[in-house]
Design a protein around this motif. Structure first.
Motif, PDB file in Angstrom:
ATOM      1  N   LEU A  61     -20.402  -9.147  -7.286  1.00  0.00           N
ATOM      2  CA  LEU A  61     -18.785  -9.737  -7.082  1.00  0.00           C
ATOM      3  C   LEU A  61     -17.975  -9.378  -6.202  1.00  0.00           C
ATOM      4  O   LEU A  61     -17.948 -10.065  -5.275  1.00  0.00           O
ATOM      5  CB  LEU A  61     -18.233 -10.310  -7.880  1.00  0.00           C
ATOM      6  N   TRP A  62     -18.543  -7.861  -5.240  1.00  0.00           N
ATOM      7  CA  TRP A  62     -17.600  -6.787  -4.690  1.00  0.00           C
ATOM      8  C   TRP A  62     -17.891  -7.403  -3.263  1.00  0.00           C
ATOM      9  O   TRP A  62     -17.564  -7.716  -2.289  1.00  0.00           O
ATOM     10  CB  TRP A  62     -18.192  -6.074  -4.983  1.00  0.00           C
ATOM     11  N   ASN A  63     -20.161  -7.692  -2.624  1.00  0.00           N
ATOM     12  CA  ASN A  63     -20.366  -8.360  -1.939  1.00  0.00           C
ATOM     13  C   ASN A  63     -19.779  -9.317  -1.504  1.00  0.00           C
ATOM     14  O   ASN A  63     -19.945  -9.643  -0.243  1.00  0.00           O
ATOM     15  CB  ASN A  63     -21.520  -7.515  -2.195  1.00  0.00           C
ATOM     16  N   GLU A  64     -19.391 -10.316  -2.004  1.00  0.00           N
ATOM     17  CA  GLU A  64     -18.631 -11.274  -1.625  1.00  0.00           C
ATOM     18  C   GLU A  64     -17.227 -10.969  -0.281  1.00  0.00           C
ATOM     19  O   GLU A  64     -17.548 -12.469   0.246  1.00  0.00           O
ATOM     20  CB  GLU A  64     -18.272 -12.373  -2.639  1.00  0.00           C
ATOM     21  N   ASN A  65     -16.763 -10.497  -0.491  1.00  0.00           N
ATOM     22  CA  ASN A  65     -15.610  -9.801   0.392  1.00  0.00           C
ATOM     23  C   ASN A  65     -14.859 -11.386  -0.146  1.00  0.00           C
ATOM     24  O   ASN A  65     -13.926 -11.793   1.354  1.00  0.00           O
ATOM     25  CB  ASN A  65     -15.736  -9.770   1.629  1.00  0.00           C
ATOM     26  N   VAL A  66     -14.133 -11.480  -1.307  1.00  0.00           N
ATOM     27  CA  VAL A  66     -13.282 -12.481  -1.914  1.00  0.00           C
ATOM     28  C   VAL A  66     -12.207 -12.180  -2.465  1.00  0.00           C
ATOM     29  O   VAL A  66     -12.875 -10.916  -3.551  1.00  0.00           O
ATOM     30  CB  VAL A  66     -14.197 -14.127  -2.493  1.00  0.00           C
ATOM     31  N   ARG A  67     -11.426 -12.053  -2.589  1.00  0.00           N
ATOM     32  CA  ARG A  67     -10.325 -11.239  -2.714  1.00  0.00           C
ATOM     33  C   ARG A  67     -10.264 -11.573  -4.527  1.00  0.00           C
ATOM     34  O   ARG A  67     -10.905 -10.306  -4.841  1.00  0.00           O
ATOM     35  CB  ARG A  67      -8.348 -11.868  -2.101  1.00  0.00           C
ATOM     36  N   GLU A  68     -10.464 -12.145  -4.781  1.00  0.00           N
ATOM     37  CA  GLU A  68     -10.275 -12.526  -6.632  1.00  0.00           C
ATOM     38  C   GLU A  68     -11.351 -12.038  -6.988  1.00  0.00           C
ATOM     39  O   GLU A  68     -11.931 -11.098  -7.797  1.00  0.00           O
ATOM     40  CB  GLU A  68     -10.124 -14.427  -6.990  1.00  0.00           C
ATOM     41  N   SER A  69     -12.956 -12.520  -5.848  1.00  0.00           N
ATOM     42  CA  SER A  69     -14.071 -11.193  -6.752  1.00  0.00           C
ATOM     43  C   SER A  69     -14.505  -9.750  -6.446  1.00  0.00           C
ATOM     44  O   SER A  69     -14.075  -9.623  -7.700  1.00  0.00           O
ATOM     45  CB  SER A  69     -14.902 -11.822  -6.009  1.00  0.00           C
ATOM     46  N   ARG A  70     -13.303  -9.433  -5.557  1.00  0.00           N
ATOM     47  CA  ARG A  70     -13.115  -7.559  -5.431  1.00  0.00           C
ATOM     48  C   ARG A  70     -12.765  -7.754  -6.723  1.00  0.00           C
ATOM     49  O   ARG A  70     -12.887  -6.114  -7.550  1.00  0.00           O
ATOM     50  CB  ARG A  70     -12.956  -7.824  -4.175  1.00  0.00           C
ATOM     51  N   ILE A  71     -11.382  -8.134  -7.267  1.00  0.00           N
ATOM     52  CA  ILE A  71     -10.546  -8.019  -7.550  1.00  0.00           C
ATOM     53  C   ILE A  71     -11.454  -7.619  -9.294  1.00  0.00           C
ATOM     54  O   ILE A  71     -11.273  -6.763 -10.120  1.00  0.00           O
ATOM     55  CB  ILE A  71      -9.238  -8.833  -7.946  1.00  0.00           C
ATOM     56  N   ALA A  97      -4.124  -2.665   0.698  1.00  0.00           N
ATOM     57  CA  ALA A  97      -3.560  -1.711  -0.412  1.00  0.00           C
ATOM     58  C   ALA A  97      -3.349  -2.354  -1.574  1.00  0.00           C
ATOM     59  O   ALA A  97      -3.891  -2.131  -2.603  1.00  0.00           O
ATOM     60  CB  ALA A  97      -1.843  -2.101   0.336  1.00  0.00           C
ATOM     61  N   GLU A  98      -4.252  -4.103  -1.417  1.00  0.00           N
ATOM     62  CA  GLU A  98      -4.110  -5.133  -2.771  1.00  0.00           C
ATOM     63  C   GLU A  98      -5.392  -4.616  -3.618  1.00  0.00           C
ATOM     64  O   GLU A  98      -5.563  -3.858  -4.726  1.00  0.00           O
ATOM     65  CB  GLU A  98      -3.635  -6.454  -2.726  1.00  0.00           C
ATOM     66  N   ILE A  99      -6.141  -4.225  -2.487  1.00  0.00           N
ATOM     67  CA  ILE A  99      -7.629  -4.273  -3.506  1.00  0.00           C
ATOM     68  C   ILE A  99      -7.418  -2.340  -3.426  1.00  0.00           C
ATOM     69  O   ILE A  99      -8.301  -2.544  -4.645  1.00  0.00           O
ATOM     70  CB  ILE A  99      -8.593  -4.338  -2.610  1.00  0.00           C
ATOM     71  N   ALA A 100      -6.628  -2.027  -3.353  1.00  0.00           N
ATOM     72  CA  ALA A 100      -6.187   0.088  -3.400  1.00  0.00           C
ATOM     73  C   ALA A 100      -5.969   0.173  -4.774  1.00  0.00           C
ATOM     74  O   ALA A 100      -6.714   0.458  -5.437  1.00  0.00           O
ATOM     75  CB  ALA A 100      -5.850  -0.200  -1.574  1.00  0.00           C
ATOM     76  N   GLN A 101      -4.785  -0.745  -4.610  1.00  0.00           N
ATOM     77  CA  GLN A 101      -4.226  -0.396  -5.807  1.00  0.00           C
ATOM     78  C   GLN A 101      -5.419  -1.138  -7.400  1.00  0.00           C
ATOM     79  O   GLN A 101      -5.081  -0.756  -8.044  1.00  0.00           O
ATOM     80  CB  GLN A 101      -3.027  -1.345  -6.048  1.00  0.00           C
ATOM     81  N   MET A 102      -5.741  -2.770  -7.370  1.00  0.00           N
ATOM     82  CA  MET A 102      -6.590  -2.718  -7.861  1.00  0.00           C
ATOM     83  C   MET A 102      -7.542  -1.758  -8.645  1.00  0.00           C
ATOM     84  O   MET A 102      -8.126  -1.382  -9.464  1.00  0.00           O
ATOM     85  CB  MET A 102      -7.422  -4.001  -7.752  1.00  0.00           C
ATOM     86  N   ALA A 103      -8.136  -1.634  -7.000  1.00  0.00           N
ATOM     87  CA  ALA A 103      -9.938  -0.409  -7.951  1.00  0.00           C
ATOM     88  C   ALA A 103      -9.063   0.905  -8.228  1.00  0.00           C
ATOM     89  O   ALA A 103     -10.124   0.776  -9.342  1.00  0.00           O
ATOM     90  CB  ALA A 103      -9.947  -0.231  -6.911  1.00  0.00           C
ATOM     91  N   GLU A 127      -5.487   5.535   6.289  1.00  0.00           N
ATOM     92  CA  GLU A 127      -4.645   5.312   5.849  1.00  0.00           C
ATOM     93  C   GLU A 127      -4.750   5.073   3.961  1.00  0.00           C
ATOM     94  O   GLU A 127      -4.394   4.823   3.214  1.00  0.00           O
ATOM     95  CB  GLU A 127      -4.141   4.053   6.603  1.00  0.00           C
ATOM     96  N   MET A 128      -6.238   4.249   4.131  1.00  0.00           N
ATOM     97  CA  MET A 128      -6.609   3.157   3.142  1.00  0.00           C
ATOM     98  C   MET A 128      -6.839   4.451   2.129  1.00  0.00           C
ATOM     99  O   MET A 128      -6.677   4.376   0.976  1.00  0.00           O
ATOM    100  CB  MET A 128      -7.224   2.269   2.921  1.00  0.00           C
ATOM    101  N   HIS A 129      -7.642   5.194   2.344  1.00  0.00           N
ATOM    102  CA  HIS A 129      -8.336   6.857   1.221  1.00  0.00           C
ATOM    103  C   HIS A 129      -6.522   7.427   1.077  1.00  0.00           C
ATOM    104  O   HIS A 129      -7.266   8.022   0.070  1.00  0.00           O
ATOM    105  CB  HIS A 129      -8.898   7.401   2.201  1.00  0.00           C
ATOM    106  N   GLN A 130      -6.176   7.685   2.261  1.00  0.00           N
ATOM    107  CA  GLN A 130      -4.750   8.584   1.510  1.00  0.00           C
ATOM    108  C   GLN A 130      -4.253   7.699   0.927  1.00  0.00           C
ATOM    109  O   GLN A 130      -3.779   8.025  -0.758  1.00  0.00           O
ATOM    110  CB  GLN A 130      -3.608   8.769   2.424  1.00  0.00           C
ATOM    111  N   LEU A 131      -4.434   6.794   0.591  1.00  0.00           N
ATOM    112  CA  LEU A 131      -2.895   5.072  -0.301  1.00  0.00           C
ATOM    113  C   LEU A 131      -3.971   5.205  -1.314  1.00  0.00           C
ATOM    114  O   LEU A 131      -3.552   5.694  -1.972  1.00  0.00           O
ATOM    115  CB  LEU A 131      -2.880   3.668   0.044  1.00  0.00           C
ATOM    116  N   MET A 132      -5.313   5.262  -1.536  1.00  0.00           N
ATOM    117  CA  MET A 132      -6.552   5.090  -3.246  1.00  0.00           C
ATOM    118  C   MET A 132      -5.925   6.843  -3.642  1.00  0.00           C
ATOM    119  O   MET A 132      -5.938   7.102  -4.744  1.00  0.00           O
ATOM    120  CB  MET A 132      -7.522   4.916  -2.570  1.00  0.00           C
TER     121      MET A 132
END
Length: 185
Positions: A61-71, A97-103, A127-132
């Motif tokens: 699912l993660w490797n699909e790079n589809v929003r819902e699949s990643r979540i 940021a959305e995927i960062a928050q969900m992960a 930035e994404m690492h800092q956010l996570m």
């Protein structure tokens, strides 16, 4: 049911619950995915509950790079099968940021090495690492993780440095981290 059959079932659920308005809104606000169904988080949580957590399924699912699949991948990955190298790899692949928050909310906070990863990411110049990292340390505090005085000082220093980030999400996460630290005293 095989992984392929499970993925097909998930895709049917996503298709049946797609929301064009939400999808368009996400696209217009910078969410770049190969595909974005616009399925809302509560429905994604319901879908995840229909399937057993499974490392191979989550990885596909993660490797699909589809929003819902990643979540869904963050919800279906068993924490005990998610080693630090894979965590770092997924962290490199988080693009918004959305995927960062969900992960962070569904997976990273459940990891036995969550604090180690949070500190590594907070100190990153990316930035994404800092956010996570900030999101993760805040979640750990909310879950009752106790940090000693020296560690709290490091968290506060990292958060204060992030307050000047050009990224709004990083700044907000830094503010929340500082607030949680103050409440924790």
């Amino acid at each position: 049911m095989t992984i392929d059959e499970t993925i097909n079932e998930i895709h049917k659920e996503l298709h049946a619950n797609m929301n064009g308005i939400a999808s368009k809104y996400l696209r217009e606000n910078g969410a770049q995915y190969r595909l974005n169904w616009g399925v809302e988080l509560p429905r994604l949580q319901q879908i995840a509950q229909e399937f057993e957590p499974n490392h191979s399924l989550a990885q596909r699912l993660w490797n699909e790079n589809v929003r819902e699949s990643r979540i869904l991948a963050t919800m279906l990955m068993p924490a005990e099968n998610f080693d630090i190298q894979l965590c770092l790899l997924w962290g490199e692949q988080v693009q918004n940021a959305e995927i960062a928050q969900m992960a962070v909310m569904h997976l990273f906070v459940r990891l036995p090495y969550a604090a180690e990863i949070a500190f590594r990411w907070m100190a990153s110049g990316e930035e994404m690492h800092q956010l996570m990292g900030l999101l993760l340390v805040t979640r750990l505090i909310m879950q009752g993780t106790q940090f000693n005085g020296r560690t709290k000082d490091e968290i506060r220093d990292q958060a204060e440095c992030a307050l000047i980030s050009p990224n709004l999400h990083v700044r907000k996460a830094a503010q929340n981290t500082i607030s949680r630290l103050e409440e924790d005293n």
